[in-house]
Design a protein around this motif. Structure first.
Motif, mmCIF file in Angstrom:
data_model
loop_
_atom_site.group_PDB
_atom_site.id
_atom_site.type_symbol
_atom_site.label_atom_id
_atom_site.label_comp_id
_atom_site.label_asym_id
_atom_site.label_seq_id
_atom_site.Cartn_x
_atom_site.Cartn_y
_atom_site.Cartn_z
ATOM 1 N N VAL A 1 41.301 55.980 50.588
ATOM 2 C CA VAL A 1 41.297 55.591 49.186
ATOM 3 C C VAL A 1 39.892 55.076 48.902
ATOM 4 N N GLY A 2 39.253 55.638 47.905
ATOM 5 C CA GLY A 2 37.882 55.236 47.608
ATOM 6 C C GLY A 2 36.953 55.449 48.793
ATOM 7 N N ARG A 3 37.178 56.504 49.562
ATOM 8 C CA ARG A 3 36.387 56.867 50.735
ATOM 9 C C ARG A 3 36.515 55.865 51.881
ATOM 10 N N SER B 1 40.216 49.368 46.068
ATOM 11 C CA SER B 1 39.404 48.423 45.296
ATOM 12 C C SER B 1 40.318 47.375 44.676
ATOM 13 N N PRO B 2 39.795 46.203 44.392
ATOM 14 C CA PRO B 2 40.645 45.169 43.768
ATOM 15 C C PRO B 2 41.300 45.644 42.473
ATOM 16 N N THR B 3 40.576 46.435 41.678
ATOM 17 C CA THR B 3 41.141 46.933 40.417
ATOM 18 C C THR B 3 42.305 47.881 40.678
ATOM 19 N N ASP C 1 50.800 45.726 39.758
ATOM 20 C CA ASP C 1 51.391 45.518 38.439
ATOM 21 C C ASP C 1 52.417 46.602 38.108
ATOM 22 N N ASP C 2 52.084 47.836 38.447
ATOM 23 C CA ASP C 2 52.978 48.958 38.134
ATOM 24 C C ASP C 2 54.203 49.000 39.047
#
Length: 137
Positions: free
Chosen positions: A34-36, A123-125, A132-133
């Motif tokens: 995820v995100g490399r 990533s934190p985002t 949240d989802d």
């Protein structure tokens, strides 16, 4: 009652997480990112993970990242747990699991380990959005 986990479940559960890409190692072994950043991967045999009786390198080790050292300890300190670590992974936020022992977990337990691995590397985002989802309602 949830069914016992199978090797195919690792692929299915890892790919179910958002923004996942799959790379392949030198022997075609899948590396989920995820995100490399890798969060689960099937490792090639290495001299640090061997059968204590035969000295043969384990051919079926899967590595899962974990959120913290305390999470790692929680998974590896029970001698009956299928998760383990080696000196090579001292200080590394990951645990190892032999594919041949994956059936000692049920699918829900494996899902939690895969999701925690993803959350520890996203990533934190992305992690916040996923949490949240997927908050229990």
């Amino acid at each position: 009652m949830p069914r016992r986990a199978q090797l195919e479940d690792v692929d299915r559960l890892a790919r179910a997480m958002p923004h996942v890409t799959v790379e392949h190692g030198p022997r075609g072994n899948p590396i989920y990112q995820v995100g490399r950043k890798s969060f689960v991967y099937f490792r090639t045999p290495r001299p640090d993970a061997v059968d204590p009786g035969t000295g043969e390198k384990y051919p079926d080790v899967i590595i899962f990242w974990v959120p913290s050292e305390s999470d790692k300890l929680a998974l590896v300190q029970d001698p009956d747990s299928p998760f383990f670590t080696t000196a090579h992974f001292d200080g590394h936020s990951s645990v190892l699991l032999r594919g041949s022992r994956i059936g000692e977990l049920d699918v829900d337990e494996l899902r939690e380990v895969v999701q925690d691995a993803w959350l520890s590397r996203a990533s934190p985002t992305r992690a916040r959005r996923w949490l949240d989802d997927n908050r229990l309602r």
